[in-house]
Every structure is written in structure tokens, then in C-alpha cells.
Design a protein around this motif. Structure first.
Motif, PDB file in Angstrom:
ATOM      1  N   GLY A   1      41.577  57.533  33.693  1.00  0.00           N
ATOM      2  CA  GLY A   1      42.551  56.576  34.222  1.00  0.00           C
ATOM      3  C   GLY A   1      41.901  55.553  35.134  1.00  0.00           C
ATOM      4  N   ILE A   2      40.968  56.018  35.951  1.00  0.00           N
ATOM      5  CA  ILE A   2      40.234  55.093  36.828  1.00  0.00           C
ATOM      6  C   ILE A   2      39.400  54.122  35.985  1.00  0.00           C
ATOM      7  CG2 ILE A   2      38.392  54.943  38.558  1.00  0.00           C
ATOM      8  CD1 ILE A   2      39.475  57.646  39.672  1.00  0.00           C
ATOM      9  N   ILE A   3      38.706  54.655  34.996  1.00  0.00           N
ATOM     10  CA  ILE A   3      37.896  53.789  34.124  1.00  0.00           C
ATOM     11  C   ILE A   3      38.796  52.828  33.355  1.00  0.00           C
ATOM     12  CG2 ILE A   3      36.346  53.772  32.116  1.00  0.00           C
ATOM     13  CD1 ILE A   3      35.253  56.481  33.170  1.00  0.00           C
ATOM     14  N   GLY A   4      39.912  53.342  32.822  1.00  0.00           N
ATOM     15  CA  GLY A   4      40.855  52.479  32.108  1.00  0.00           C
ATOM     16  C   GLY A   4      41.435  51.403  33.008  1.00  0.00           C
ATOM     17  N   TYR A   5      41.689  51.737  34.272  1.00  0.00           N
ATOM     18  CA  TYR A   5      42.202  50.750  35.219  1.00  0.00           C
ATOM     19  C   TYR A   5      41.160  49.669  35.472  1.00  0.00           C
ATOM     20  CZ  TYR A   5      44.443  48.746  39.311  1.00  0.00           C
ATOM     21  OH  TYR A   5      45.046  47.877  40.191  1.00  0.00           O
ATOM     22  N   LEU A   6      39.893  50.081  35.580  1.00  0.00           N
ATOM     23  CA  LEU A   6      38.828  49.103  35.799  1.00  0.00           C
ATOM     24  C   LEU A   6      38.636  48.200  34.575  1.00  0.00           C
ATOM     25  CD1 LEU A   6      36.183  51.353  37.609  1.00  0.00           C
ATOM     26  CD2 LEU A   6      37.673  49.607  38.637  1.00  0.00           C
ATOM     27  N   LEU A   7      38.869  48.728  33.383  1.00  0.00           N
ATOM     28  CA  LEU A   7      38.692  47.948  32.161  1.00  0.00           C
ATOM     29  C   LEU A   7      39.876  47.040  31.848  1.00  0.00           C
ATOM     30  CD1 LEU A   7      37.083  50.617  29.800  1.00  0.00           C
ATOM     31  CD2 LEU A   7      35.952  48.685  30.905  1.00  0.00           C
ATOM     32  N   ALA A   8      41.105  47.548  32.057  1.00  0.00           N
ATOM     33  CA  ALA A   8      42.270  46.774  31.619  1.00  0.00           C
ATOM     34  C   ALA A   8      43.469  46.966  32.551  1.00  0.00           C
ATOM     35  CB  ALA A   8      42.642  47.172  30.200  1.00  0.00           C
TER      36      ALA A   8
END
Length: 177
Positions: A32-39
Motif C-alpha cells: 500500500g505504501i509503495i502503491g501510494y508512492l506510485l499512484a
């Protein structure tokens, strides 16, 4: 109705569901953190949706086997086991179709992020299955032959005569070179 007999696979399935749930929660947070950083939020929710789909599909099988094992030892165990497990697979199929038709056109869904999260969840669940299976100790019950009671005189006489015959054959001179 007979009382259900314990099944040796139940602790393994329970541990797989527990550890798999913990691992998938970690994947959801980190992903979720990575997804938030990506999009931004859309990426985060795509990861969470992918992890939920993956965990639900894998958990239904383990849960259905645990539920079916409650009837172990009964006359209808095999029938109930296969009915419950196949019913679980049918539920998974329906969830798969309905879920993907509902989610595919959502504006917040990033399909690539969703797909990666789903694949990571499935791979992590397979790794959890292997590790749990290697670490768990499943007891094996083996029926040992019954021992002869020492106070049985008839048996003692037979055993004594057998020992004497063995001693006689061992003490007789052997023909040599």
C-alpha cells in the motif's frame, strides 16, 4: 452419529491460515505504501484489492477443508468432504467472476498495480505453505504389536523350548575345512 476424529492436517491448515493472514497484512501495508508512492490513493487501494483477492481465494480452500474435517470419522465423511471442498471452489469461482466484473472498470483501479499485488500475494502464500509444512510436526500413530504377558506359563514353555533349540544349534560343532 460418531464423534469426529481429529485430523492430523488441521494444525497445518490453521497455521497456514494464521501465518498467511499475517504475511498478507504485511504485504498490504508495505505494498500500500509503495502503491501510494506510485499512484497516490488509487495505487494504494489497488494493492489492497489485489491482496484481498489473493488472500480470499487461498483462504477459502484451507477453510473449506477445515470445515469438512469436522465430519471425520462419520459415515458420510468422504461425501461431505468433497461436497464442501468443491462447494468452496464454486464459491471462489463466483467471487472471481463477480469480483472482477465489478472491479475492472473502477476509476481508482490501476490494473498493473493490482496484478502485481495479486501475484505477490499468491507467491507469498505458496512460500508460507511450504515453510509451515516443513516446520510442522505431524504425529503419526502406528499400532505396535501386542506383547506377550510374562505370567502365561504355556507361552513361557514354548519360548524356553525355542531358546533351547537355538542354543543347541549354536553349540553343536560345525563342520569345517
Amino acid at each position: 452419529m460418531n464423534a469426529p476424529a481429529p485430523v492430523a492436517s488441521n494444525p497445518v491448515l490453521r497455521m497456514t491460515l494464521i501465518v498467511g493472514g499475517i504475511v498478507n497484512a504485511l504485504i498490504a501495508v508495505i505494498g500500500g505504501i509503495i502503491g501510494y508512492l506510485l499512484a497516490s490513493q488509487d495505487g494504494m487501494w489497488s494493492v489492497v484489492a489485489g491482496v484481498l483477492f489473493g488472500f480470499i481465494f487461498l483462504a477459502i480452500t484451507g477453510a473449506s477443508i477445515l470445515i469438512a474435517n469436522r465430519w471425520n470419522g462419520t459415515d458420510l465423511y468422504a461425501t461431505l468432504f468433497f461436497a464442501i471442498v468443491l462447494g468452496g471452489w464454486l464459491v471462489k469461482f463466483v467471487i472471481f467472476l463477480v469480483g472482477f466484473f465489478l472491479i475492472k472498470d473502477q476509476p481508482w483501479l490501476h490494473s498493473q498495480i493490482f496484478y502485481v499485488a495479486l501475484v505477490v500475494t499468491v507467491l507469498a502464500s505458496l512460500i508460507v505453505d511450504v515453510i509451515v509444512m516443513q516446520k510442522m510436526r505431524i504425529p503419526i500413530e502406528i499400532a505396535l504389536p501386542e506383547t506377550v504377558a510374562d505370567d502365561n506359563e504355556e507361552n513361557d514353555v514354548v519360548q524356553r523350548s525355542n531358546r533351547e533349540e537355538i542354543d543347541d544349534t549354536n553349540s553343536s560343532p560345525k563342520e569345517g575345512n
